[in-house]
Design a protein around this motif. Structure first.
Motif: not given
Length: 109
Positions: A1-2, A5-6, A9, A65
């Protein structure tokens, strides 16, 4: 997960929680102007202080990332937490004020 993305969310969860809390708060919901000013201040402070901390070597991010967009030395993904805080915390405060107002109104009746 980059990190992006984190961050997405995290901010998404904060927005959903803020909407629910605003509905619960009713008329006492947080004011958009106050949220916008808080958001602006937090983004500026994050840009300044994260740039200083990264420049002094206190921490770093894995470039693999990251999206690659930076404000100063701070990667764009680093702004998710102050953004989420500026969105979520006023809504939470409004709910707590509304609860206290209802409790006080019931106590005086």
């Amino acid at each position: 997960m980059t990190y992006l993305e984190l961050s997405a969310w995290f901010v998404g969860a904060a927005v959903i929680a803020a909407i629910v809390l605003s509905l619960i708060a009713g008329r006492r919901r947080a004011r958009l102007g106050a949220i916008a000013l808080t958001l602006l201040a937090l983004v500026i402070l994050t840009a300044v202080f994260d740039t200083l901390m990264i420049a002094t070597g206190l921490f770093h991010y894995s470039p693999a990332h990251l999206l690659g967009v930076h404000i100063g030395l701070a990667p764009l993904e680093d702004f998710a937490y102050p953004i989420a805080g500026a969105i979520l915390l006023p809504a939470l405060w409004a709910v707590l004020r509304a609860r206290r107002g209802r409790r006080d109104a019931e106590g005086t009746s």
